[in-house]
Design a protein around this motif. Structure first.
Motif, PDB file in Angstrom:
ATOM      1  N   SER A 215       0.825  -1.203   0.000  1.00 52.34           N
ATOM      2  CA  SER A 215       0.000   0.000   0.000  1.00 52.34           C
ATOM      3  C   SER A 215       0.861   1.256   0.000  1.00 52.34           C
ATOM      4  CB  SER A 215      -0.934   0.021   1.208  1.00 52.34           C
ATOM      5  OG  SER A 215      -0.201   0.168   2.401  1.00 52.34           O
ATOM      6  N   VAL A 216       0.217   2.365  -0.369  1.00 48.77           N
ATOM      7  CA  VAL A 216       0.855   3.679  -0.363  1.00 48.77           C
ATOM      8  C   VAL A 216       0.035   4.604   0.521  1.00 48.77           C
ATOM      9  CG1 VAL A 216       1.448   5.707  -1.761  1.00 48.77           C
ATOM     10  CG2 VAL A 216       1.814   3.408  -2.672  1.00 48.77           C
ATOM     11  N   ARG A 232       4.295  -3.530  -7.937  1.00 47.61           N
ATOM     12  CA  ARG A 232       5.443  -3.870  -7.098  1.00 47.61           C
ATOM     13  C   ARG A 232       6.683  -3.040  -7.445  1.00 47.61           C
ATOM     14  NH1 ARG A 232       2.920  -5.835  -2.943  1.00 47.61           N
ATOM     15  NH2 ARG A 232       1.440  -7.465  -3.523  1.00 47.61           N
ATOM     16  N   GLU A 233       6.886  -2.814  -8.732  1.00 47.08           N
ATOM     17  CA  GLU A 233       8.040  -2.028  -9.144  1.00 47.08           C
ATOM     18  C   GLU A 233       7.922  -0.584  -8.657  1.00 47.08           C
ATOM     19  OE1 GLU A 233      10.863  -3.058 -10.591  1.00 47.08           O
ATOM     20  OE2 GLU A 233      10.034  -5.090 -10.307  1.00 47.08           O
ATOM     21  N   GLY A 234       6.716  -0.062  -8.743  1.00 43.98           N
ATOM     22  CA  GLY A 234       6.489   1.297  -8.269  1.00 43.98           C
ATOM     23  C   GLY A 234       6.711   1.426  -6.770  1.00 43.98           C
ATOM     24  N   LEU A 235       6.232   0.428  -6.016  1.00 45.61           N
ATOM     25  CA  LEU A 235       6.456   0.427  -4.566  1.00 45.61           C
ATOM     26  C   LEU A 235       7.942   0.382  -4.254  1.00 45.61           C
ATOM     27  CD1 LEU A 235       3.683  -2.019  -3.280  1.00 45.61           C
ATOM     28  CD2 LEU A 235       3.853   0.422  -2.782  1.00 45.61           C
ATOM     29  N   PHE A 242      11.283   9.932   1.116  1.00 47.63           N
ATOM     30  CA  PHE A 242      10.280  10.694   1.844  1.00 47.63           C
ATOM     31  C   PHE A 242       9.901  11.942   1.058  1.00 47.63           C
ATOM     32  CE2 PHE A 242      12.330   8.318   5.286  1.00 47.63           C
ATOM     33  CZ  PHE A 242      11.215   7.817   5.955  1.00 47.63           C
ATOM     34  N   GLY A 243       8.614  12.258   1.021  1.00 44.54           N
ATOM     35  CA  GLY A 243       8.149  13.507   0.441  1.00 44.54           C
ATOM     36  C   GLY A 243       8.074  13.532  -1.064  1.00 44.54           C
ATOM     37  N   ALA A 244       8.129  12.387  -1.727  1.00 42.14           N
ATOM     38  CA  ALA A 244       8.057  12.373  -3.190  1.00 42.14           C
ATOM     39  C   ALA A 244       6.638  12.669  -3.653  1.00 42.14           C
ATOM     40  CB  ALA A 244       8.501  11.013  -3.715  1.00 42.14           C
ATOM     41  N   SER A 245       6.527  13.264  -4.836  1.00 42.01           N
ATOM     42  CA  SER A 245       5.222  13.406  -5.481  1.00 42.01           C
ATOM     43  C   SER A 245       5.208  12.494  -6.699  1.00 42.01           C
ATOM     44  CB  SER A 245       4.972  14.854  -5.903  1.00 42.01           C
ATOM     45  OG  SER A 245       5.867  15.234  -6.926  1.00 42.01           O
ATOM     46  N   CYS A 246       4.006  12.045  -7.073  1.00 40.06           N
ATOM     47  CA  CYS A 246       3.919  11.111  -8.194  1.00 40.06           C
ATOM     48  C   CYS A 246       2.515  11.113  -8.766  1.00 40.06           C
ATOM     49  CB  CYS A 246       4.305   9.698  -7.743  1.00 40.06           C
ATOM     50  SG  CYS A 246       3.207   9.017  -6.495  1.00 40.06           S
ATOM     51  N   THR A 247       2.342  10.359  -9.819  1.00 44.10           N
ATOM     52  CA  THR A 247       1.031  10.134 -10.433  1.00 44.10           C
ATOM     53  C   THR A 247       0.608   8.701 -10.143  1.00 44.10           C
ATOM     54  OG1 THR A 247       1.435  11.731 -12.203  1.00 44.10           O
ATOM     55  CG2 THR A 247      -0.224  10.039 -12.612  1.00 44.10           C
ATOM     56  N   LEU A 248      -0.634   8.535  -9.689  1.00 47.06           N
ATOM     57  CA  LEU A 248      -1.156   7.213  -9.367  1.00 47.06           C
ATOM     58  C   LEU A 248      -2.273   6.850 -10.334  1.00 47.06           C
ATOM     59  CD1 LEU A 248      -1.420   7.428  -5.459  1.00 47.06           C
ATOM     60  CD2 LEU A 248       0.506   6.611  -6.840  1.00 47.06           C
ATOM     61  N   CYS A 249      -2.152   5.698 -10.956  1.00 45.49           N
ATOM     62  CA  CYS A 249      -3.218   5.146 -11.800  1.00 45.49           C
ATOM     63  C   CYS A 249      -4.000   4.140 -10.955  1.00 45.49           C
ATOM     64  CB  CYS A 249      -2.636   4.471 -13.034  1.00 45.49           C
ATOM     65  SG  CYS A 249      -1.598   5.563 -14.041  1.00 45.49           S
ATOM     66  N   ILE A 250      -5.319   4.337 -10.836  1.00 46.64           N
ATOM     67  CA  ILE A 250      -6.120   3.545  -9.902  1.00 46.64           C
ATOM     68  C   ILE A 250      -7.308   2.915 -10.617  1.00 46.64           C
ATOM     69  CG2 ILE A 250      -7.485   3.621  -7.771  1.00 46.64           C
ATOM     70  CD1 ILE A 250      -5.810   5.976  -6.880  1.00 46.64           C
ATOM     71  N   LYS A 251      -7.541   1.656 -10.312  1.00 48.49           N
ATOM     72  CA  LYS A 251      -8.706   0.945 -10.835  1.00 48.49           C
ATOM     73  C   LYS A 251      -8.962  -0.270  -9.951  1.00 48.49           C
ATOM     74  CE  LYS A 251      -8.590  -1.893 -14.356  1.00 48.49           C
ATOM     75  NZ  LYS A 251      -8.506  -2.502 -15.697  1.00 48.49           N
ATOM     76  N   GLY A 253     -10.040  -0.695  -6.929  1.00 54.50           N
ATOM     77  CA  GLY A 253      -9.707  -0.668  -5.517  1.00 54.50           C
ATOM     78  C   GLY A 253      -8.232  -0.611  -5.211  1.00 54.50           C
ATOM     79  N   ALA A 254      -7.378  -0.419  -6.208  1.00 47.40           N
ATOM     80  CA  ALA A 254      -5.938  -0.437  -5.953  1.00 47.40           C
ATOM     81  C   ALA A 254      -5.189   0.387  -7.001  1.00 47.40           C
ATOM     82  CB  ALA A 254      -5.411  -1.866  -5.956  1.00 47.40           C
ATOM     83  N   ILE A 255      -3.971   0.764  -6.635  1.00 44.07           N
ATOM     84  CA  ILE A 255      -3.070   1.430  -7.582  1.00 44.07           C
ATOM     85  C   ILE A 255      -2.551   0.375  -8.557  1.00 44.07           C
ATOM     86  CG2 ILE A 255      -0.888   2.671  -7.825  1.00 44.07           C
ATOM     87  CD1 ILE A 255      -1.336   3.599  -4.876  1.00 44.07           C
ATOM     88  N   THR A 256      -2.707   0.645  -9.835  1.00 44.24           N
ATOM     89  CA  THR A 256      -2.213  -0.294 -10.844  1.00 44.24           C
ATOM     90  C   THR A 256      -0.866   0.135 -11.418  1.00 44.24           C
ATOM     91  OG1 THR A 256      -3.488   0.876 -12.539  1.00 44.24           O
ATOM     92  CG2 THR A 256      -4.540  -1.030 -11.480  1.00 44.24           C
ATOM     93  N   LYS A 257      -0.570   1.456 -11.316  1.00 46.22           N
ATOM     94  CA  LYS A 257       0.706   1.939 -11.828  1.00 46.22           C
ATOM     95  C   LYS A 257       1.093   3.232 -11.119  1.00 46.22           C
ATOM     96  CE  LYS A 257       4.123   1.499 -14.822  1.00 46.22           C
ATOM     97  NZ  LYS A 257       5.026   0.321 -14.794  1.00 46.22           N
ATOM     98  N   ILE A 258       2.370   3.326 -10.735  1.00 47.83           N
ATOM     99  CA  ILE A 258       2.918   4.548 -10.157  1.00 47.83           C
ATOM    100  C   ILE A 258       3.841   5.180 -11.194  1.00 47.83           C
ATOM    101  CG2 ILE A 258       4.318   5.520  -8.293  1.00 47.83           C
ATOM    102  CD1 ILE A 258       3.499   3.095  -6.594  1.00 47.83           C
ATOM    103  N   LYS A 259       3.576   6.446 -11.530  1.00 42.38           N
ATOM    104  CA  LYS A 259       4.351   7.117 -12.580  1.00 42.38           C
ATOM    105  C   LYS A 259       4.909   8.445 -12.075  1.00 42.38           C
ATOM    106  CE  LYS A 259       1.475   5.426 -16.431  1.00 42.38           C
ATOM    107  NZ  LYS A 259       0.631   5.860 -17.573  1.00 42.38           N
ATOM    108  N   HIS A 260       5.854   8.956 -12.819  1.00 48.53           N
ATOM    109  CA  HIS A 260       6.366  10.324 -12.653  1.00 48.53           C
ATOM    110  C   HIS A 260       6.746  10.643 -11.217  1.00 48.53           C
ATOM    111  CE1 HIS A 260       3.349  10.822 -16.132  1.00 48.53           C
ATOM    112  NE2 HIS A 260       4.541  10.539 -16.643  1.00 48.53           N
ATOM    113  N   ILE A 261       7.577   9.815 -10.628  1.00 47.75           N
ATOM    114  CA  ILE A 261       8.048  10.062  -9.267  1.00 47.75           C
ATOM    115  C   ILE A 261       9.043  11.219  -9.301  1.00 47.75           C
ATOM    116  CG2 ILE A 261       9.273   9.087  -7.283  1.00 47.75           C
ATOM    117  CD1 ILE A 261       8.299   6.324  -8.215  1.00 47.75           C
TER     118      ILE A 261
END
Length: 714
Positions: A215-216, A232-235, A242-251, A253-261
């Motif tokens: 989880s995030v 898993r790769e995004g995690l 600490f303190g990173a911003s990113c884009t979360l793709c959600i579908k 009930g869960a994050i499917t992809k973490i982008k643009h960290i």
């Protein structure tokens, strides 16, 4: 056929005109539509269909079928009370093919929208197909919008989405956090749900606070969320940052992809140590001052144990059997010294007894320290905080309130305990809190399995607002509303998470009516809405009879007593001259003339009570003072269930109106609720638990914007 052609064919510039035409051709065929003509008929039909289309499936996703109640709710965008009376019968039943057909006939679309008959219930997809055909014919102004939303959090009446808060009328299905849905809406209200959507929704500029293996924990638009994650790769990329911003793709009930960290700082060993140390600062034990019927000191104490135990004094340890009763006087503790009683087994308990060994308390886990000073003996129970909570939950809430309510109580009690432990107000007695309502009621009821389970299921969980532990106030029962810090004369936003909340599930929380005007408060009290979550409490409504003149001496003594404790909450005025002037006492005030509310808060609470005497007046602030002072003159109270009791010396709450009966020369107070009214209503939590809410949903309803963290898992 385009929209202009439809308008020409169905001949009318508005839905209302078309409804009148339909009513003359259709109402003779449907006996259930007696007395409903014209606009009502079309509204009825469309209301019914809309309501059906937005149902929920009772099987795997709660979105498979639609109830009659849901369909009626969805139809409300066209006209109120549009459905025929018979529709209300068995409103929780699923809509059938035959009912859809009947609906279509009654809104005059039988020739345009084809539906079969029969008692087979329709699946949501089929209903929505009918609904869209009806919208195509009747929603000429495009009042209903079709879109996809991402739900971030939800309660009984609304949901927070990635685009803001939307409201859900009664009857619409419950939406799950972090799922996407195809919806129909008007303005800020969701009329119904087409289906759970397969579309991925995107959250941009999300601030990451922490990550785990699955989880995030992140902040989006000032709200904090813990979102399950399948990437898993995004995690892995976020861990240690600490303190990173990113884009979360959600579908789904869960994050499917973490982008643009972007941004953030790598976590150093010192960062990790500091975070762990912060959690470790929270003690695992608590020291509780055990009061003697409200007093600190005892003249004599006898102790016993439910197993083998010992008493240690001046480094000398004496072992006792289960049957032994120890007189504290015989320990000969000197002033300024102490002795410690300790069970030999971890699960053993110490008991207070009489001189014959008969138990006069519930059992205490942990150790019991007996101190002696100039005024006598006093007792401090040092106990593991989770075992302390066993007894707090048992003493503060009946097990019959339900598992989820008990869990909510456990998290509240743990948060409140840690907050109070930090205050240091009882250091002179070697304690951190006491066992009374000054802090939390402790060891006054037998512990049952449900209490233990509630504490263990939430072990280590504490509510936080930002980095501060929440001051988790709670109380017995509301009159339909909770309050904020105004009841104690403080700024309303002193604790931003303590806001005025309505316990009526029909109400929209950001549209709660201000009850500071007397007429508005009285009108609210007359509603007696039984749909309120805590209306099962006999304190939901009550009426108290108060006689001030006969209790003049007690009244003045109580005012003086409370004024010494909190002088800033009392103002005395002499009125012997034309202009009232402030004075330091009630000397020469004479007899009592009248009592009235001179200021009421937005929540409905009496904030300032004025008592007028012959030659002076007193203004009393703070709900506790007001309840205490009026309570000393209370003769009788009648509860919502019709039962009565004599005056207890304390008014149930500060949510009341005041009337004077000339014939009886008594004041009649019409009020509701039991307790200060701020934070969690315990009866309200019980009602929510019965309605299917889990403890986290209950807590985040009463404590706005808080996050529940497990300090044992840091």
């Amino acid at each position: 056929m385009d929209r202009a052609a439809k308008l020409k064919k169905y001949g009318g510039k508005s839905i209302r005109n078309r409804k009148k035409h339909v009513s003359r051709t259709a109402d003779t065929n449907v006996p259930g539509w007696v007395g409903i003509a014209g606009i009502a008929i079309v509204a009825v039909g469309l209301a019914g269909l809309l309501f059906y289309l937005f149902g929920h499936k009772k099987e795997n996703t709660a979105l498979m079928y639609v109830t009659k109640k849901e369909l009626a709710s969805c139809m409300s965008f066209l006209m109120e009370d549009a459905l025929w009376k018979e529709w209300e019968k068995d409103e929780d039943d699923y809509v059938t093919q035959g009912q859809i057909r009947e609906l279509i006939q009654n809104i005059g679309l039988a020739g345009m929208v084809t539906a079969g008959g029969g008692n087979d219930r329709l699946k949501r997809e089929e209903v929505m197909n009918y609904y869209e055909q009806i919208l195509d014919y009747l929603d000429l102004e495009n009042a209903v919008q079709k879109e996809t939303i991402l739900v971030l959090s939800s309660d009984e009446a609304s949901c927070q989405t990635s685009d803001g808060r939307l409201y859900t009328p009664a009857g619409t299905p419950e939406l799950k956090d972090f799922y996407t849905y195809g919806v129909y809406r008007t303005d800020q209200t969701i009329l119904g749900i087409r289906a759970e959507s397969e579309k991925t929704q995107v959250l941009r500029q999300v601030q990451v606070e922490a990550v785990s293996n699955d989880s995030v924990q992140a902040v989006y638009e000032k709200n904090e969320y813990e979102i399950p994650c399948k990437d898993r790769e995004g995690l892995k990329a976020l861990k240690g940052v600490f303190g990173a911003s990113c884009t979360l793709c959600i579908k789904g009930g869960a994050i499917t992809k973490i982008k643009h960290i972007e941004g953030g700082n790598a976590a150093s060993d010192n960062d990790k140590k500091e975070k762990t140390a912060a959690a470790q600062k929270l003690p695992q034990t608590v020291k509780v001052l055990i009061l003697n019927e409200g007093a600190v000191h005892y003249d004599q104490i006898w102790l016993a144990c439910d197993g083998k135990w010992s008493v240690k004094k001046n480094q000398k340890k004496t072992v006792h059997k289960k049957s032994d009763v120890v007189s504290v006087k015989k320990l000969k503790i000197k002033k300024g010294a102490y002795a410690v009683a300790q069970p030999s087994e971890a699960g053993g308990r110490i008991w207070l007894t009489d001189q014959d060994g008969n138990r006069i308390s519930k059992g205490y886990f942990g150790s019991m320290t007996i101190y002696k000073d100039n005024e006598g003996y006093y007792l401090v129970n040092k106990v593991d905080i989770e075992k302390y909570l066993y007894s707090v939950v048992a003493s503060e809430m009946p097990a019959s309130f339900g598992v989820e309510a008990l869990k909510a109580q456990a998290v509240c009690a743990r948060s409140y305990a840690y907050r109070q432990i930090a205050s240091g107000s009882l250091e002179k007695y070697h304690a951190q809190i006491d066992d009374s309502t000054n802090y939390q009621v402790y060891n006054k009821s037998d512990i049952v399995d449900a209490d233990i389970q509630a504490v263990e299921d939430t072990a280590g969980e504490i509510m936080y607002a930002q980095d501060d532990i929440v001051n988790a106030y709670y109380f017995s029962a509301s009159f339909g509303r909770t309050s904020n810090m105004e009841i104690w004369g403080q700024e309303e936003d002193a604790y931003p998470y303590l806001n005025i909340r309505s316990l009526n599930p029909k109400d929209k929380q950001d549209q709660i009516k201000d009850l500071s005007k007397e007429k508005d408060f009285r009108a609210y009290m007359q509603t007696k809405d039984t749909d309120v979550f805590d209306s099962d409490s006999r304190y939901y409504r009550w009426q108290a009879r108060v006689e001030l003149s006969a209790k003049l001496k007690e009244l003045k003594e109580r005012i003086i007593q409370r004024q010494k404790i909190s002088p800033e909450q009392f103002t005395f005025y002499a009125t012997t001259k034309k202009k009232a002037r402030k004075v330091s006492s009630m000397k020469g005030f004479g007899g009592v003339k009248k009592m009235y509310c001179s200021r009421r808060g937005k929540s409905g609470a009496v904030l300032v009570l004025t008592i007028q005497f012959e030659f002076g007046k007193v203004e009393v602030k703070s709900e506790y003072n007001i309840r205490s002072i009026i309570g000393c003159a209370m003769e009788q109270i009648t509860y919502a269930d019709g039962t009565t009791s004599t005056g207890s010396g304390f008014l149930p709450s500060a949510y009341f109106s005041i009337d004077f009966q000339k014939k009886s020369k008594r004041y009649v107070l019409t009020g509701g609720g039991n307790g200060h009214g701020m934070g969690m209503s315990q009866y309200g939590a019980a009602g929510m638990a019965r309605a299917g809410w889990d403890y986290k949903k209950i807590l985040t309803f009463f404590y706005d914007g808080v996050v529940i963290r497990n300090v044992r898992n840091v």
